[in-house]
Scaffold this motif. Structure first.
Motif, PDB file in Angstrom:
ATOM      1  N   GLN A 158     -28.038  10.884   0.253  1.00 55.54           N
ATOM      2  CA  GLN A 158     -28.405   9.467   0.246  1.00 55.54           C
ATOM      3  C   GLN A 158     -29.384   9.125  -0.877  1.00 55.54           C
ATOM      4  OE1 GLN A 158     -29.279   7.721   4.061  1.00 55.54           O
ATOM      5  NE2 GLN A 158     -27.693   8.895   5.112  1.00 55.54           N
ATOM      6  N   GLN A 159     -29.326   9.868  -1.969  1.00 62.59           N
ATOM      7  CA  GLN A 159     -30.163   9.606  -3.143  1.00 62.59           C
ATOM      8  C   GLN A 159     -29.471   8.604  -4.071  1.00 62.59           C
ATOM      9  OE1 GLN A 159     -30.673  13.561  -4.783  1.00 62.59           O
ATOM     10  NE2 GLN A 159     -32.681  13.803  -3.783  1.00 62.59           N
ATOM     11  N   ASP A 160     -30.297   7.824  -4.788  1.00 62.73           N
ATOM     12  CA  ASP A 160     -29.758   6.903  -5.786  1.00 62.73           C
ATOM     13  C   ASP A 160     -29.115   7.680  -6.929  1.00 62.73           C
ATOM     14  OD1 ASP A 160     -30.665   4.749  -4.348  1.00 62.73           O
ATOM     15  OD2 ASP A 160     -32.535   4.553  -5.487  1.00 62.73           O
ATOM     16  N   ILE A 161     -28.283   6.979  -7.716  1.00 67.28           N
ATOM     17  CA  ILE A 161     -27.617   7.629  -8.840  1.00 67.28           C
ATOM     18  C   ILE A 161     -27.952   6.893 -10.131  1.00 67.28           C
ATOM     19  CG2 ILE A 161     -25.699   8.382  -7.376  1.00 67.28           C
ATOM     20  CD1 ILE A 161     -23.996   6.202  -8.867  1.00 67.28           C
ATOM     21  N   SER A 162     -27.632   7.533 -11.231  1.00 66.19           N
ATOM     22  CA  SER A 162     -27.779   6.924 -12.552  1.00 66.19           C
ATOM     23  C   SER A 162     -26.406   6.872 -13.209  1.00 66.19           C
ATOM     24  CB  SER A 162     -28.744   7.748 -13.413  1.00 66.19           C
ATOM     25  OG  SER A 162     -28.253   9.080 -13.560  1.00 66.19           O
ATOM     26  N   TYR A 163     -26.279   6.071 -14.259  1.00 71.30           N
ATOM     27  CA  TYR A 163     -25.038   6.061 -15.039  1.00 71.30           C
ATOM     28  C   TYR A 163     -24.946   7.343 -15.856  1.00 71.30           C
ATOM     29  CZ  TYR A 163     -24.483   1.029 -14.102  1.00 71.30           C
ATOM     30  OH  TYR A 163     -24.308  -0.190 -13.507  1.00 71.30           O
ATOM     31  N   PRO A 164     -23.726   7.776 -16.191  1.00 68.00           N
ATOM     32  CA  PRO A 164     -22.439   7.230 -15.758  1.00 68.00           C
ATOM     33  C   PRO A 164     -22.022   7.837 -14.420  1.00 68.00           C
ATOM     34  CG  PRO A 164     -22.054   9.004 -17.295  1.00 68.00           C
ATOM     35  CD  PRO A 164     -23.559   8.867 -17.193  1.00 68.00           C
ATOM     36  N   TYR A 165     -21.055   7.182 -13.772  1.00 71.57           N
ATOM     37  CA  TYR A 165     -20.417   7.763 -12.597  1.00 71.57           C
ATOM     38  C   TYR A 165     -18.909   7.554 -12.725  1.00 71.57           C
ATOM     39  CZ  TYR A 165     -19.902   3.046 -10.572  1.00 71.57           C
ATOM     40  OH  TYR A 165     -19.558   1.731 -10.341  1.00 71.57           O
ATOM     41  N   THR A 166     -18.154   8.245 -11.902  1.00 67.79           N
ATOM     42  CA  THR A 166     -16.690   8.206 -11.966  1.00 67.79           C
ATOM     43  C   THR A 166     -16.127   7.495 -10.750  1.00 67.79           C
ATOM     44  OG1 THR A 166     -16.634  10.302 -13.168  1.00 67.79           O
ATOM     45  CG2 THR A 166     -14.591   9.611 -12.097  1.00 67.79           C
ATOM     46  N   LEU A 167     -15.188   6.589 -10.987  1.00 61.98           N
ATOM     47  CA  LEU A 167     -14.476   5.921  -9.897  1.00 61.98           C
ATOM     48  C   LEU A 167     -13.005   6.303  -9.979  1.00 61.98           C
ATOM     49  CD1 LEU A 167     -15.074   2.521  -8.358  1.00 61.98           C
ATOM     50  CD2 LEU A 167     -12.731   3.038  -9.091  1.00 61.98           C
ATOM     51  N   LYS A 168     -12.400   6.612  -8.817  1.00 64.08           N
ATOM     52  CA  LYS A 168     -10.985   6.999  -8.775  1.00 64.08           C
ATOM     53  C   LYS A 168     -10.214   6.038  -7.874  1.00 64.08           C
ATOM     54  CE  LYS A 168     -11.841  11.872  -9.776  1.00 64.08           C
ATOM     55  NZ  LYS A 168     -11.527  13.275  -9.419  1.00 64.08           N
ATOM     56  N   LEU A 169      -8.964   5.787  -8.273  1.00 66.64           N
ATOM     57  CA  LEU A 169      -8.139   4.782  -7.590  1.00 66.64           C
ATOM     58  C   LEU A 169      -6.712   5.286  -7.419  1.00 66.64           C
ATOM     59  CD1 LEU A 169      -7.466   1.802  -6.670  1.00 66.64           C
ATOM     60  CD2 LEU A 169      -7.062   1.316  -9.108  1.00 66.64           C
ATOM     61  N   ILE A 170      -6.172   5.145  -6.190  1.00 65.21           N
ATOM     62  CA  ILE A 170      -4.748   5.348  -5.912  1.00 65.21           C
ATOM     63  C   ILE A 170      -4.219   4.064  -5.301  1.00 65.21           C
ATOM     64  CG2 ILE A 170      -3.011   6.657  -4.642  1.00 65.21           C
ATOM     65  CD1 ILE A 170      -4.910   9.022  -4.584  1.00 65.21           C
ATOM     66  N   GLU A 171      -3.113   3.540  -5.862  1.00 66.38           N
ATOM     67  CA  GLU A 171      -2.504   2.312  -5.365  1.00 66.38           C
ATOM     68  C   GLU A 171      -1.188   2.642  -4.664  1.00 66.38           C
ATOM     69  OE1 GLU A 171      -3.394  -0.904  -8.781  1.00 66.38           O
ATOM     70  OE2 GLU A 171      -2.656   1.029  -9.508  1.00 66.38           O
ATOM     71  N   ALA A 172      -1.041   2.161  -3.437  1.00 63.69           N
ATOM     72  CA  ALA A 172       0.198   2.365  -2.674  1.00 63.69           C
ATOM     73  C   ALA A 172       0.566   1.047  -2.012  1.00 63.69           C
ATOM     74  CB  ALA A 172       0.023   3.474  -1.640  1.00 63.69           C
ATOM     75  N   TYR A 173       1.012   0.099  -2.814  1.00 61.77           N
ATOM     76  CA  TYR A 173       1.359  -1.226  -2.310  1.00 61.77           C
ATOM     77  C   TYR A 173       2.825  -1.333  -1.904  1.00 61.77           C
ATOM     78  CZ  TYR A 173      -3.149  -2.582  -4.272  1.00 61.77           C
ATOM     79  OH  TYR A 173      -4.487  -2.671  -4.552  1.00 61.77           O
ATOM     80  N   SER A 174       3.706  -0.662  -2.614  1.00 60.35           N
ATOM     81  CA  SER A 174       5.131  -0.722  -2.296  1.00 60.35           C
ATOM     82  C   SER A 174       5.451   0.234  -1.162  1.00 60.35           C
ATOM     83  CB  SER A 174       5.968  -0.355  -3.525  1.00 60.35           C
ATOM     84  OG  SER A 174       5.750   1.005  -3.876  1.00 60.35           O
ATOM     85  N   ILE A 175       6.547  -0.035  -0.450  1.00 63.51           N
ATOM     86  CA  ILE A 175       7.001   0.891   0.590  1.00 63.51           C
ATOM     87  C   ILE A 175       7.247   2.270  -0.016  1.00 63.51           C
ATOM     88  CG2 ILE A 175       8.897   1.430   2.164  1.00 63.51           C
ATOM     89  CD1 ILE A 175       7.099  -0.658   3.305  1.00 63.51           C
ATOM     90  N   LYS A 176       7.809   2.296  -1.219  1.00 62.07           N
ATOM     91  CA  LYS A 176       8.055   3.568  -1.898  1.00 62.07           C
ATOM     92  C   LYS A 176       6.775   4.378  -2.017  1.00 62.07           C
ATOM     93  CE  LYS A 176       9.229   5.464  -6.447  1.00 62.07           C
ATOM     94  NZ  LYS A 176       9.625   5.133  -7.843  1.00 62.07           N
ATOM     95  N   ASN A 177       5.716   3.786  -2.553  1.00 63.59           N
ATOM     96  CA  ASN A 177       4.480   4.537  -2.767  1.00 63.59           C
ATOM     97  C   ASN A 177       3.747   4.828  -1.464  1.00 63.59           C
ATOM     98  OD1 ASN A 177       4.760   4.880  -5.501  1.00 63.59           O
ATOM     99  ND2 ASN A 177       3.579   3.073  -6.047  1.00 63.59           N
ATOM    100  N   MET A 178       3.906   3.963  -0.458  1.00 63.73           N
ATOM    101  CA  MET A 178       3.326   4.252   0.851  1.00 63.73           C
ATOM    102  C   MET A 178       3.977   5.497   1.455  1.00 63.73           C
ATOM    103  SD  MET A 178       3.116   0.281   2.145  1.00 63.73           S
ATOM    104  CE  MET A 178       2.630   0.555   3.838  1.00 63.73           C
ATOM    105  N   ILE A 179       5.312   5.582   1.349  1.00 73.91           N
ATOM    106  CA  ILE A 179       6.024   6.750   1.869  1.00 73.91           C
ATOM    107  C   ILE A 179       5.669   8.000   1.073  1.00 73.91           C
ATOM    108  CG2 ILE A 179       8.320   7.796   2.030  1.00 73.91           C
ATOM    109  CD1 ILE A 179       9.387   5.107   2.981  1.00 73.91           C
ATOM    110  N   LEU A 180       5.664   7.889  -0.263  1.00 72.51           N
ATOM    111  CA  LEU A 180       5.372   9.058  -1.102  1.00 72.51           C
ATOM    112  C   LEU A 180       3.935   9.535  -0.939  1.00 72.51           C
ATOM    113  CD1 LEU A 180       7.265   8.089  -4.385  1.00 72.51           C
ATOM    114  CD2 LEU A 180       7.944   9.773  -2.657  1.00 72.51           C
ATOM    115  N   SER A 181       3.031   8.634  -0.508  1.00 75.58           N
ATOM    116  CA  SER A 181       1.652   9.036  -0.230  1.00 75.58           C
ATOM    117  C   SER A 181       1.511   9.661   1.150  1.00 75.58           C
ATOM    118  CB  SER A 181       0.720   7.828  -0.340  1.00 75.58           C
ATOM    119  OG  SER A 181       0.712   7.313  -1.652  1.00 75.58           O
ATOM    120  N   ARG A 182       2.586   9.599   1.934  1.00 75.34           N
ATOM    121  CA  ARG A 182       2.633  10.190   3.280  1.00 75.34           C
ATOM    122  C   ARG A 182       1.547   9.594   4.173  1.00 75.34           C
ATOM    123  NH1 ARG A 182       3.833  16.541   1.747  1.00 75.34           N
ATOM    124  NH2 ARG A 182       4.948  16.601   3.708  1.00 75.34           N
TER     125      ARG A 182
END
Length: 308
Positions: free
Chosen positions: A84-108
């Motif tokens: 629960q400590q504060d952070i400094s720059y830089p940091y990394t953000l990661k994103l996975i998008e599963a909006y389509s039925i195809k990607n929802m299924i492939l994401s299991r």
């Protein structure tokens, strides 16, 4: 002499019949496809995890491959999860998008929350790290993101992944997940333009959805030829709810009665040949579906998935 000719003819006919019988038996054995695990198929084709380096407030607007927009994420809203400590720059953000039925299924990913089917607006996974340390959003703060939707539906909520003790149950009460705090006054979903604006209180998987309350429920059973049919993955796709459930042991239970569905099944044999089945039905109690699996290619299966 005539008797000998008859005997010879009889032996010839018997030989032909025996050969035909053996050939027929071999053919029948050949069509009994032996199915194998699909793990490699999912691992190869699941949506990519996108990585962004955030080094200042001037560089904290992100646009994902499928249209997700994230902004207003200064370092001050994050802390190291374990300390629960504060952070400094830089940091990394990661994103996975599963909006389509195809990607929802492939994401299991599941389409269920506490036993209820969700009317879904899609799923995303957002995580953040400072070096190797996983980050969390601080109490009373939120991460805002916008996700596209062809026809946004009112009444949606953020359903967080996952309910404590599970790996497949979304929950609209973040306190029932591995949330670090005892209250949540920030989680929300609203319609903005052709999409949803979500305020996210906890990082990880999130399903934008609302629970379906059907007037009645029904069960569907499936049959398929071949061996190791437990490796056939059968999906019941709800055409009006942008969601699906995966059958278990060739059965799908407690489905909303009367809903139009597409049954989509995929499989692979030991040699790597792909198979699929696709057909439309209406949910009704006692519905039985025979899965006549068609030999295909991975590219064709992915194309059929994209059409769901």
């Amino acid at each position: 002499m005539k008797t000998l000719k008859n005997i010879s003819l009889l032996m010839a006919v018997t030989g032909v019949l025996f050969t035909f019988s053996c050939s027929k038996e071999r053919t029948e054995k050949q069509v009994q496809t032996e199915y194998a695990s699909l793990d490699d198929f999912y691992n190869l084709n699941q949506p990519d995890e996108q990585t962004f380096i955030i080094d200042s407030t001037g560089n904290d607007t992100i646009v994902g491959h499928d249209g997700t927009r994230i902004w207003g994420i200064p370092k001050e809203i994050f802390m190291i999860k374990s300390t629960q400590q504060d952070i400094s720059y830089p940091y990394t953000l990661k994103l996975i998008e599963a909006y389509s039925i195809k990607n929802m299924i492939l994401s299991r990913l599941p389409g269920i929350a506490q036993g209820s089917l969700l009317h879904s607006g899609g799923e995303v996974k957002i995580t953040a790290f400072k070096n190797a340390d996983e980050l969390a959003i601080k109490n009373t703060f939120f991460l805002p993101f916008w996700s596209p939707a062809t026809s946004p539906v009112s009444g949606m909520e953020p359903f967080y992944g996952f309910t404590n003790g599970t790996t497949n149950d979304f929950n609209n009460d973040v306190l029932q997940t591995d949330y670090l705090f005892s209250s949540d006054n920030v989680s929300s979903v609203s319609i903005i333009g052709s999409g949803y604006l979500t305020h996210m209180a906890k990082l990880g998987w999130l399903n934008i959805g609302k629970k379906v309350t059907p007037s009645g429920q029904a069960n569907i059973t499936f049959t398929a030829s071949g061996t190791n049919t437990n490796y056939i993955d059968v999906f019941v796709v709800f055409n009006n709810l942008h969601n699906y459930v995966k059958a278990a042991n060739l059965a799908a239970n407690n489905l909303p009665n009367g809903e139009p569905i597409t049954v989509f099944a995929i499989a692979k044999d030991g040699s790597g040949t792909m198979y699929y089945f696709k057909d439309n039905f209406t949910v009704s109690n006692g519905l039985q579906v025979t899965l006549n699996m068609t030999a295909s290619t991975e590219a064709q299966v992915l194309s059929e998935l994209a059409g769901l």
